[in-house]
Write a protein that holds these residues in place. Structure first.
Motif, PDB file in Angstrom:
ATOM      1  N   TYR A 181      15.933  73.169  36.094  1.00 34.34           N
ATOM      2  CA  TYR A 181      15.483  73.677  37.283  1.00 34.34           C
ATOM      3  C   TYR A 181      13.946  74.164  36.840  1.00 34.34           C
ATOM      4  O   TYR A 181      12.952  74.083  37.957  1.00 34.34           O
ATOM      5  N   ALA A 184       4.353  81.191  49.793  1.00 35.17           N
ATOM      6  CA  ALA A 184       4.797  80.478  50.929  1.00 35.17           C
ATOM      7  C   ALA A 184       3.766  80.242  51.928  1.00 35.17           C
ATOM      8  O   ALA A 184       2.866  81.324  52.057  1.00 35.17           O
ATOM      9  N   PRO A 185       3.356  79.101  52.731  1.00 38.99           N
ATOM     10  CA  PRO A 185       4.398  77.885  52.441  1.00 38.99           C
ATOM     11  C   PRO A 185       4.236  77.127  51.390  1.00 38.99           C
ATOM     12  O   PRO A 185       4.647  76.023  51.236  1.00 38.99           O
ATOM     13  N   ASP A 232       4.991  77.874  48.071  1.00 35.98           N
ATOM     14  CA  ASP A 232       5.642  78.339  46.901  1.00 35.98           C
ATOM     15  C   ASP A 232       6.550  77.290  46.314  1.00 35.98           C
ATOM     16  O   ASP A 232       7.819  77.715  46.005  1.00 35.98           O
ATOM     17  N   LEU A 233       6.268  76.338  46.210  1.00 33.26           N
ATOM     18  CA  LEU A 233       7.081  75.217  45.726  1.00 33.26           C
ATOM     19  C   LEU A 233       7.592  75.312  44.041  1.00 33.26           C
ATOM     20  O   LEU A 233       8.799  75.167  43.697  1.00 33.26           O
ATOM     21  N   GLU A 254      12.971  78.445  46.205  1.00 27.77           N
ATOM     22  CA  GLU A 254      14.357  78.889  45.921  1.00 27.77           C
ATOM     23  C   GLU A 254      15.326  78.072  46.532  1.00 27.77           C
ATOM     24  O   GLU A 254      16.436  77.912  45.530  1.00 27.77           O
ATOM     25  N   GLN A 255      15.320  77.415  47.689  1.00 25.72           N
ATOM     26  CA  GLN A 255      16.351  76.635  48.128  1.00 25.72           C
ATOM     27  C   GLN A 255      16.654  75.493  47.241  1.00 25.72           C
ATOM     28  O   GLN A 255      17.683  74.932  47.517  1.00 25.72           O
ATOM     29  N   GLU A 256      15.647  74.943  46.604  1.00 28.26           N
ATOM     30  CA  GLU A 256      15.755  73.884  45.745  1.00 28.26           C
ATOM     31  C   GLU A 256      15.964  74.133  44.301  1.00 28.26           C
ATOM     32  O   GLU A 256      17.039  73.570  43.539  1.00 28.26           O
ATOM     33  N   LEU A 257      15.316  74.920  43.817  1.00 28.15           N
ATOM     34  CA  LEU A 257      15.084  75.123  42.397  1.00 28.15           C
ATOM     35  C   LEU A 257      15.726  76.608  41.939  1.00 28.15           C
ATOM     36  O   LEU A 257      15.205  76.923  40.878  1.00 28.15           O
ATOM     37  N   VAL A 258      16.441  77.052  42.824  1.00 25.99           N
ATOM     38  CA  VAL A 258      16.947  78.397  42.442  1.00 25.99           C
ATOM     39  C   VAL A 258      15.745  79.633  42.343  1.00 25.99           C
ATOM     40  O   VAL A 258      15.720  80.413  43.247  1.00 25.99           O
ATOM     41  N   PRO A 269       7.681  77.975  57.224  1.00 28.22           N
ATOM     42  CA  PRO A 269       8.802  77.319  56.111  1.00 28.22           C
ATOM     43  C   PRO A 269       7.840  76.621  55.094  1.00 28.22           C
ATOM     44  O   PRO A 269       6.740  76.506  55.065  1.00 28.22           O
ATOM     45  N   ARG A 270       8.646  76.382  54.015  1.00 27.95           N
ATOM     46  CA  ARG A 270       7.881  75.747  52.946  1.00 27.95           C
ATOM     47  C   ARG A 270       7.844  73.961  53.200  1.00 27.95           C
ATOM     48  O   ARG A 270       8.557  73.258  53.771  1.00 27.95           O
TER      49      ARG A 270
END
Lengths: 147, 376, 346
Positions: C159, C228-229, C231-232, C236-240, C308-309
């Protein structure tokens, strides 16, 4: 209900003694293990049962009965197919090639009751851990007493 | 000019796929679900479902409880839509017992079911938004959901695990306070839905993230046994409440919203619209609510004759089915619960392949799973 | 009032030379130390209360209360959070590359503080008025990328690795429109010196002359800050938690601190380049500076809690196919505009 009875009669005519109609409940019939896959193929391709509602099995102590609920989608016609299986060696052919929906549900039934589906692409435990012993929904599976 | 994979390998630039475990502890798996992702860079080339972390053996437990004792267990199936599970279960037992239900009970159950459906869809809307980092939308939906839960608390004493219906009836009658609260909620909710539309549905980034992601056509959906809003999002107009009206759903007027492309965006929009339709049903039911008893005459000890029944209702996540086999004793001989989330999850690897890891998260959010129901 | 800090500094220096009889070299050294200490405490104190501010503001936007338990109105919440973080065990994962892992958390913080050397906090309140101040700012701020890559690589976590790679891809790409948008301002002033840029905005703020550049600057700046938007890298939602997944305690806090320090620095740069710097009527310039910076920060936070991201490929497309051509067009229009203006003057 009428159409379901007619359908079952048609099937009886075709498969003869391989099918046993369950009198108490219309739309339910038993199929013998070896013709099961043919019957299911017929049901899907000829009679339009495009939706597999549910796959499960019941342990009746002396035998295991696999139960399939099928449905024709827009008009909601339902049918129930049962197959009696040997308790020691409950093998039945997998219908996951006909309905993809059977994939996970057959795995679940294998996991919990121990029905072995022949021809399933990935038959392994799904809910219980991989090293789990026994099949919990069998009647002879003893649950540890509550403390 | 695009550099192809083979060209890269010609130059001895090797790429390697990585395997990554998403879950069982992960922010966006909605509980203890795990999927094994095979990634090529950020692209998902393979995905494998691993479930069972919340397996409690509900079906085995049922064999050791009486018919009535099992009702509270159904709360814990889809814990976001407890009332629907309860009602589905008691209706199955009633079908087996073949008893007549008082009119008022039917209406109360419809009202509670539809309220629960709205509450469940609100969690869906919120958690979908959260999974693309729209934190604010999540708080908005939960603010409104709390009002529904307050209403539930009034009638059952519990916010989430209602344990409200009884075999042949419901545990408590609707109070004046509840009806007043419900009328006020019915008045406020449409503007709340508009607010979600403004905050989420209309958002450019949200649409870019959802449209064309995880496309599921109707044929594949039927083949995979997908049910409920997910099937309707694929453009297949079929609702059990209309097609095979159980309870008293044939008395109400409502539309079946359907999607066009079967992508994540459609799955979202269909649920948004379903909440509005549920409001219509509640309004009609509330206006027609008859007086009468809230409990049918049922024997003290529930002992159905030997036989079996399969009953399915339009749950919040799909078609919730109960297969109940009775041997004539006070306990179910076998109870099989057909959890729609479980079957819906079966198609997830199929539609998540080929997208990138962010799409995978969106698709998982869009098919709406609840692990209590997946693992049972 | 306006010269409060400047006069205080000059007075102190005078007193050290004449009162204590120290040589000018030592006096200068002491003054530099004092300046560094002032800047550090400014950054740290602001970060401390920015975290609180962000939590309170997000709570306001989400109809919650936010922190309200520790101290009056929860004002001591972040202070105690920091104490908690400091007292936590320093965990380095066994499989991690220890040196890289440890170094990353330090490297991320150093440039964040270094940026403040060239920021004009008020009239004549600039630590080092470099003749290439803007260039210095860009050069130092881009080194943050290395820290993220080191964190992602050193953690030895998949991650983290994806997060680190995302950080590099995103920050390097967005650097280009970021710099090009600043170029518009530089063309107008003809100087890279911060004080010159501020002075050039005496009549009219550059946000009026360069609205497109400001928009590009704002968007690319958000991306540079990993907020954000965009903040890749954290995702958090994909990469913890992306590159910082394996970090905990004070090491994680350093990343957190750097994020907010960068946020203030970026807002300060926006104020300097586009919003007239610290200049303003009635109140002292350093108050104007803080007010303007906080307005910028408010907008950054508002963005974060509304959108949203974005997806990684959309992010790249947006940069290369939209922002970059737009910023180039802006430079062209600015150049032509300057020529026409000069032609009219003559």
């Amino acid at each position: 209900m009428d159409s379901q009875i007619k359908l079952v009669e048609k099937l009886v005519k075709k498969f003869k003694e391989k099918i046993e109609v369950f009198e108490e409940e219309p739309g339910t019939f038993f199929v013998e293990k070896d013709t099961f896959f043919d019957v299911m193929t017929q049901l899907k391709e000829k009679y339009g049962f495009n939706y597999l509602v549910d796959v499960t099995a019941v342990d009746y102590n002396e035998e295991i009965v696999a139960v399939y609920h099928l449905m024709v989608l827009p008009d909601c016609k339902k049918i129930k197919v049962k197959v009696k299986l040997d308790k020691q060696n409950p093998i039945i052919s997998s219908i996951s090639s006909l309905w993809a929906a059977a994939d996970v549900q057959e795995r679940e039934t294998f996991d919990l009751i121990g029905v072995i589906y022949e021809g399933h692409p990935n038959l392994k435990r799904i809910l219980c851990p991989d090293d789990f012993e026994g099949h919990p929904l069998r009647k002879d599976y003893k649950v540890e007493a509550r403390r | 000019m695009e550099i192809s994979r083979s060209q890269l390998q010609d130059k001895n630039l090797k790429t390697q796929e990585i395997t990554i475990n998403m879950g069982p502890q992960h922010p966006s798996t909605h509980g203890v679900y795990r999927c094994v992702l095979t990634l090529d860079g950020e692209n998902v080339t393979n995905l494998e479902n691993v479930m069972g972390y919340l397996h409690r053996g509900m079906e085995k437990l049922a064999e050791d409880r009486t018919y009535t004792q099992f009702i509270p267990y159904t709360d814990r199936l889809d814990y976001l839509a407890a009332a629907l599970n309860n009602i589905g279960y008691v209706e199955t037992v009633e079908k087996l017992l073949d008893i007549e239900i008082p009119e008022r009970v039917e209406y109360i159950r419809v009202i509670v079911s539809e309220l629960q459906r709205i509450a469940s869809h609100m969690v869906y809307i919120g958690s979908y938004a959260l999974d693309i980092n729209g934190f604010t939308a999540w708080m908005y939906t939960f603010r409104d959901r709390e009002r529904i839960l307050d209403l539930f608390e009034m009638i059952s004493g519990s916010r989430m695990t209602l344990n409200y219906p009884r075999i042949g009836g419901v545990s408590h009658d609707l109070t004046e306070e509840f009806i007043a609260g419900l009328r006020e909620l019915l008045k406020d909710l449409p503007s709340c839905f508009d607010e979600y539309d403004g905050l989420i549905t209309g958002n450019e980034i949200f649409q870019a993230r959802s449209k064309g992601v995880g496309v599921l056509d109707a044929e594949t959906a039927i083949n995979y046994g997908i049910s409920g809003p997910n099937l309707r999002a694929s453009g297949y107009k079929f609702d059990l409440r209309k097609a095979e009206p159980y309870s008293i759903y044939d008395r109400f007027e409502f539309d079946i919203p359907i999607g066009e492309n079967g992508d994540s965006f459609d799955r979202f929009v269909v649920r948004m619209e379903e909440m509005r339709q549920s409001l219509r049903i509640i309004e009609q039911a509330l206006n027609d609510l008859p007086e009468g008893p809230i409990q049918a005459k049922v024997p003290k000890v529930i002992k159905p004759k030997a036989g079996e029944v399969y009953h399915q209702i339009e749950g919040a996540k799909g078609w919730l089915g109960y297969y109940l086999v009775s041997d004539g004793s006070t306990k179910p001989y076998r109870l099989h619960i057909h959890g729609p989330s479980f079957v819906n999850l079966g198609v997830y690897p199929e539609i998540a392949k080929g997208g990138n890891i962010q799409d995978a998260v969106v698709i998982l959010a869009s098919i709406d799973i609840v692990l209590g129901e997946v693992d049972r | 009032m306006d010269k409060l800090f400047v006069n205080a500094g000059a007075g102190l220096e005078q007193w050290m030379v004449s009162g204590l009889g120290l040589s000018s070299i030592i006096t200068n050294l002491i003054m530099v130390v004092i300046q560094v200490a002032m800047i550090l405490s400014f950054v740290l104190l602001n970060v401390l209360y920015l975290v609180y501010l962000e939590r309170k503001l997000s709570a306001y936007w989400q109809q919650r209360l936010g922190p309200n338990r520790v101290g009056p109105r929860g004002l001591l919440q972040t202070t105690l959070d920091v104490i908690k973080l400091i007292s936590k065990e320093d965990i380095v994962p066994q499989a991690a590359d220890r040196k890289v892992f440890k170094l990353a958390s330090i490297i991320v913080f150093i440039p964040a503080v270094m940026l403040y050397a060239v920021i004009p906090f008020g009239k004549d309140m600039i630590a080092v008025d470099l003749n290439m101040g803007v260039f210095y700012f860009i050069a130092i701020s881009s080194t943050t990328t290395i820290a993220f890559l080191m964190a992602g690589w050193g953690s030895n976590n998949k991650y983290s690795l994806i997060g680190g790679m995302r950080a590099v891809a995103q920050m390097v790409s967005y650097e280009i429109p970021f710099v090009f948008s600043i170029l518009g301002v530089i063309m107008l002033t003809g100087s890279l010196r911060m004080s010159d840029i501020v002075a050039a905005q005496n009549d009219v703020w550059f946000i009026v002359l360069q609205p497109v550049a400001f928009l590009i600057f704002f968007i690319a700046g958000t991306a540079e800050l990993n907020r954000a938007p965009f903040d890749l890298p954290e995702g958090e939602q994909e990469l913890v938690a992306g590159a910082t997944t394996e970090y905990s305690g004070m090491r994680w806090a350093l990343f957190f601190l750097a994020e907010y320090a960068n946020l203030i620095a970026m807002s300060a740069l926006a104020v300097t380049l586009f919003l007239g710097g610290p200049a303003g009527p009635w109140a002292p310039s350093w108050i104007w500076f803080i007010v303007k910076v906080y307005i910028m920060i408010y907008v950054f936070m508002w963005m974060r809690w509304t959108f949203p991201r974005i997806r990684i490929d959309h992010l790249m497309h947006f940069n290369w196919k939209f922002l970059l051509p737009l910023s180039l067009a802006n430079i062209l229009v600015t150049g032509v505009g300057i020529k026409i203006y000069q032609w009219f003057i003559q």
